[in-house]
Design a protein around this motif. Structure first.
Motif, PDB file in Angstrom:
ATOM      1  N   UNK A 155      79.205  70.079  66.457  1.00  0.00           N
ATOM      2  CA  UNK A 155      78.492  69.094  67.281  1.00  0.00           C
ATOM      3  C   UNK A 155      77.441  69.818  68.133  1.00  0.00           C
ATOM      4  N   UNK A 156      76.271  70.012  67.565  1.00  0.00           N
ATOM      5  CA  UNK A 156      75.224  70.770  68.261  1.00  0.00           C
ATOM      6  C   UNK A 156      74.761  70.070  69.535  1.00  0.00           C
ATOM      7  N   UNK A 157      74.942  68.774  69.608  1.00  0.00           N
ATOM      8  CA  UNK A 157      74.564  68.043  70.815  1.00  0.00           C
ATOM      9  C   UNK A 157      75.433  68.357  72.015  1.00  0.00           C
ATOM     10  N   UNK A 158      76.482  69.132  71.805  1.00  0.00           N
ATOM     11  CA  UNK A 158      77.363  69.514  72.911  1.00  0.00           C
ATOM     12  C   UNK A 158      76.897  70.781  73.619  1.00  0.00           C
ATOM     13  N   UNK A 159      75.755  71.316  73.228  1.00  0.00           N
ATOM     14  CA  UNK A 159      75.227  72.504  73.904  1.00  0.00           C
ATOM     15  C   UNK A 159      75.077  72.198  75.395  1.00  0.00           C
ATOM     16  N   UNK A 160      75.432  73.143  76.251  1.00  0.00           N
ATOM     17  CA  UNK A 160      75.567  72.844  77.678  1.00  0.00           C
ATOM     18  C   UNK A 160      75.159  74.010  78.567  1.00  0.00           C
ATOM     19  N   UNK A 161      74.903  73.670  79.827  1.00  0.00           N
ATOM     20  CA  UNK A 161      74.719  74.643  80.903  1.00  0.00           C
ATOM     21  C   UNK A 161      75.953  74.581  81.797  1.00  0.00           C
ATOM     22  N   UNK A 162      76.508  75.726  82.126  1.00  0.00           N
ATOM     23  CA  UNK A 162      77.649  75.793  83.038  1.00  0.00           C
ATOM     24  C   UNK A 162      77.235  76.576  84.277  1.00  0.00           C
ATOM     25  N   UNK A 175      73.018  64.500  80.624  1.00  0.00           N
ATOM     26  CA  UNK A 175      71.584  64.204  80.622  1.00  0.00           C
ATOM     27  C   UNK A 175      71.071  63.789  79.245  1.00  0.00           C
ATOM     28  N   UNK A 176      71.964  63.477  78.323  1.00  0.00           N
ATOM     29  CA  UNK A 176      71.544  63.216  76.950  1.00  0.00           C
ATOM     30  C   UNK A 176      71.093  61.782  76.707  1.00  0.00           C
TER      31      UNK A 176
END
Length: 231
Positions: free
Chosen positions: A10-17, A47-48
């Motif tokens: 699920x590439x849309x789960x890329x995130x900033x922590x 923010x998607x």
């Protein structure tokens, strides 16, 4: 959960922590309380979509992501209900382990035997509940790894693996054999190994990642860049 989603494609789960230093009171700043008015970590700002969506409380974050990506939660039926049973079980049980046993056993400036014994017995009762549930199934919600396991493992899994409150011997955690096997099974997952490093500014340099903004950040673990982020 986010690292598991990425592993599942699920590439849309890329995130900033981003690290919120609760020791410095950063959770009380206006920027954070706009996301979580209760000033607790973790919190998520999604923010998607067309409008930002704030999500706070761990259970709500896990459920939000599971439904958003259609992953780690059965879509319907008895299996979904059972997974949600154990997700919400964690919300009611972990405060006894953390704010109860953990506080009086490890953090309280004075050791009160009654309080320690009271919460130790409750923690052992909870471990027994988990042990019986895991006696005939590999995961809490059944045959499939789910957000129920993700919610419970950082508390009860870490406890039986000897990483929480230095209390494994005191609580005789090895006697809960099914919980120990479950904890080790999850601990071996690559996404779990990565997730444990994220927003971690303490411990050995090889385990620290104060902030995480791309998969490439794992390549800099232990580097000067990572140490500067921790500082």
């Amino acid at each position: 959960m986010l690292e598991e989603l990425l592993d599942a494609g699920h590439t849309g789960a890329e995130y900033d922590a981003w690290l919120i230093d609760i020791g410095e009171g950063e959770q009380f700043g206006s920027g954070f309380t706009e996301i979580n008015p209760n000033s607790k970590i973790p919190a998520l700002l999604d923010l998607t979509g067309p409008e930002p969506v704030r999500v706070f409380e761990s259970g709500s974050i896990l459920l939000h992501l599971a439904e958003k990506f259609g992953a780690f939660l059965a879509p319907s039926g008895p299996e979904r209900t059972e997974q949600l049973n154990w997700l919400f079980w964690q919300m009611g049980s972990a405060p006894y382990l953390g704010g109860g046993f953990g506080h009086f056993y490890s953090y309280a400036p004075e050791k009160f035997e009654y309080a320690i014994n009271r919460y130790a017995m409750e923690t052992k009762r909870q471990l027994d509940v988990l042990d019986r549930q895991l006696a005939e199934r590999p995961y809490l919600g059944g045959d499939t790894y789910s957000i129920a396991d993700m919610a419970n493992w950082p508390w009860f899994g870490q406890l039986v693996l000897g990483r929480l409150y230095d209390a494994a011997e005191f609580l005789d955690v090895d006697s809960y054999t099914n919980v120990v096997e479950w904890a080790k099974r999850i601990d071996a997952r690559p996404a779990v190994k990565r997730g444990r490093m994220v927003n971690r500014p303490w411990g050995e340099p090889s385990t620290q990642m104060p902030e995480r903004h791309s998969p490439a950040d794992f390549d800099s673990i232990g580097s000067d860049k990572n140490r500067q982020a921790a500082e």
